[in-house]
Design an enzyme around this catalytic site. Structure first.
Site, short mmCIF file in Angstrom:
data_model
loop_
_atom_site.label_atom_id
_atom_site.label_comp_id
_atom_site.label_asym_id
_atom_site.label_seq_id
_atom_site.Cartn_x
_atom_site.Cartn_y
_atom_site.Cartn_z
N GLN A 342 0.83 -1.21 0.00
CA GLN A 342 0.00 0.00 0.00
C GLN A 342 0.86 1.26 0.00
O GLN A 342 0.57 2.22 -0.73
CB GLN A 342 -0.91 -0.01 1.24
CG GLN A 342 -2.02 1.03 1.21
CD GLN A 342 -3.13 0.66 0.23
OE1 GLN A 342 -3.18 -0.46 -0.27
NE2 GLN A 342 -4.01 1.62 -0.06
N HIS A 344 3.78 1.60 -1.22
CA HIS A 344 4.44 1.73 -2.52
C HIS A 344 3.47 2.02 -3.66
O HIS A 344 3.90 2.33 -4.78
CB HIS A 344 5.22 0.45 -2.84
CG HIS A 344 6.53 0.35 -2.12
ND1 HIS A 344 6.62 0.12 -0.77
CD2 HIS A 344 7.81 0.42 -2.59
CE1 HIS A 344 7.90 0.06 -0.43
NE2 HIS A 344 8.63 0.24 -1.51
N GLU A 369 4.89 -25.74 7.38
CA GLU A 369 5.35 -26.23 8.68
C GLU A 369 4.30 -26.01 9.78
O GLU A 369 4.60 -25.65 10.90
CB GLU A 369 6.69 -25.58 9.06
CG GLU A 369 7.79 -26.01 8.11
CD GLU A 369 9.18 -25.85 8.66
OE1 GLU A 369 9.37 -25.99 9.88
OE2 GLU A 369 10.09 -25.59 7.86
N SER A 372 -1.71 -21.84 10.49
CA SER A 372 -2.04 -21.00 11.64
C SER A 372 -3.05 -21.70 12.55
O SER A 372 -3.00 -21.55 13.78
CB SER A 372 -2.59 -19.65 11.17
OG SER A 372 -1.59 -18.92 10.47
#
Length: 385
Positions: A342, A344, A369, A372
């Site tokens: 945002q 940039h 891995e 969440s």
């Protein structure tokens, strides 16, 4: 007194890897990313620096350091590029570490000297197309042929990092080797050298991110390896891999912090140089607050993996803290990449920009891995829930 400052050796390592990332990785990685080519020259340089041997003893060709040193290196690499960082992470914490932790003297002597110097890479064959987070649901099978003294392996693995490079020498495969008395699967881990007949590496995936890393689906069709290729005790494969994943989550947290910090670095530089409405956008409070929040996320996430690593190295129970570190750091990486894009504007949406690559790379950190959701499950279990 609690002191989160790095000691001299760790700080020297951090600075040297930071310099390497800026001078050797940054100038070339965009082209690798765009062409989806593996950065062999960078890997060779990392090998010469000793990065693949950071947490291993000198007797196996390592640097005699610790796991925290590896995490610091991963953070600094990921500040510039995550493909390079995950190549190192997977090679060390998922590839060589199982052999170091559970291998016989002969297995260590055969494989570790090449793995710790970066001359060869190893892969971690856990995930399957139909199991994902359910590692206990492994369908790959290995039957011991008593006549020949060989394991016969059949099955498929998916999303396996470092499994198809010219440097890959082996894949450690988890397979069902029998059934326990209670009817549950007996899971064991077996070393399968590259080039073994029946072991096929599929073409690389077309990925959203990590485009300069190596990832493949693997097929095992009556693959035969010696019985001596069993890694650790028979039936202990799942327990071994879960321990390796606990450690690996700290490493992925460090990598995530690197990406989150890289977003801060790029946004500060861009905001100082981009002019809008008559002054640099760094002078606009809305932009300042965005970047301040990004810095907050990176800093707090860094403290999380520092804490998890310190508990691991002290020999304490660190499973819950590794899950906390991984969950928080991957969230920070995802959020920071969003807001860096945002800051940039249109330039942030271009693949040639670092934050454009960060944005594409961040999402997998919430999946790989342990998703969440799995991290939240582990945290809840650690609380006795």
């Amino acid at each position: 007194m609690v002191d989160f400052r790095l000691g001299d050796e760790h700080e020297e390592l951090r600075v040297s890897v930071r310099q390497f990332a800026q001078e050797q990785v940054a100038p070339v990685i965009a082209e690798h990313y765009e062409k989806k080519t593996f950065p062999y020259e960078i890997v060779r340089q990392m090998g010469k620096m000793g990065l693949f041997g950071l947490p291993f003893p000198e007797e196996f060709g390592g640097m005699g350091g610790d796991y925290f040193a590896l995490c610091l290196a991963l953070e600094e690499l990921a500040r510039v590029d995550s493909s390079v960082a995950v190549t190192l992470e997977a090679a060390v914490s998922l590839g060589a570490m199982p052999i170091f932790r559970y291998g016989t003297a002969e297995q260590k002597e055969r494989w570790l000297p090449r793995l710790t110097t970066g001359e060869a890479l190893a892969a971690f064959g856990l995930t399957e197309p139909g199991t994902g987070s359910d590692a206990g649901g492994t369908t790959t099978r290995a039957v011991l042929d008593e006549r020949t003294g060989e394991w016969v392996i059949n099955g498929t693995k998916a999303f396996i990092t470092n499994s198809g490079t010219d440097l890959t020498c082996l894949v450690t495969v988890m397979a069902a080797t029998g059934v326990h008395e209670d009817g549950s699967k007996e899971l064991s881990t077996i070393i399968v050298p590259s080039g073994t007949p029946g072991f096929t590496v599929a073409p690389g995936y077309s990925k959203v991110g990590w485009c300069a890393s190596d990832t493949h689906e693997l097929f095992f069709d009556d693959v035969r390896v010696p019985a001596a290729n069993l890694l650790g005790a028979r039936g202990r494969g799942l327990a071994q891999f879960l321990r390796i994943l606990d450690e690996g989550r700290i490493a992925i947290a460090a990598l995530s912090v690197g990406l989150a910090q890289g977003c801060v670095d790029e946004s500060v530089t861009y905001a100082r140089n981009r002019t809008a409405f008559g002054k640099p956008i760094s002078g606009h409070q809305a932009v300042q607050f965005l970047i301040a929040d990004m810095d907050l996320r990176a800093h707090v996430a860094r403290l999380g993996y520092y804490d998890a690593a310190s508990r691991m190295l002290a020999g304490d129970d660190f499973k819950r803290y590794a899950a906390i570190a991984k969950l928080n750091a991957s969230n920070a990486a995802m959020e920071n990449s969003r807001w860096a894009t945002q800051v940039h504007g249109g330039y942030g949406f271009m693949n040639e920009s670092a934050v454009g690559r960060f944005y594409r790379d961040a999402k997998i950190l919430e999946v790989g891995e342990g998703t969440s959701e799995v991290q939240r499950m582990l945290i809840a279990r650690g609380l006795g829930l």
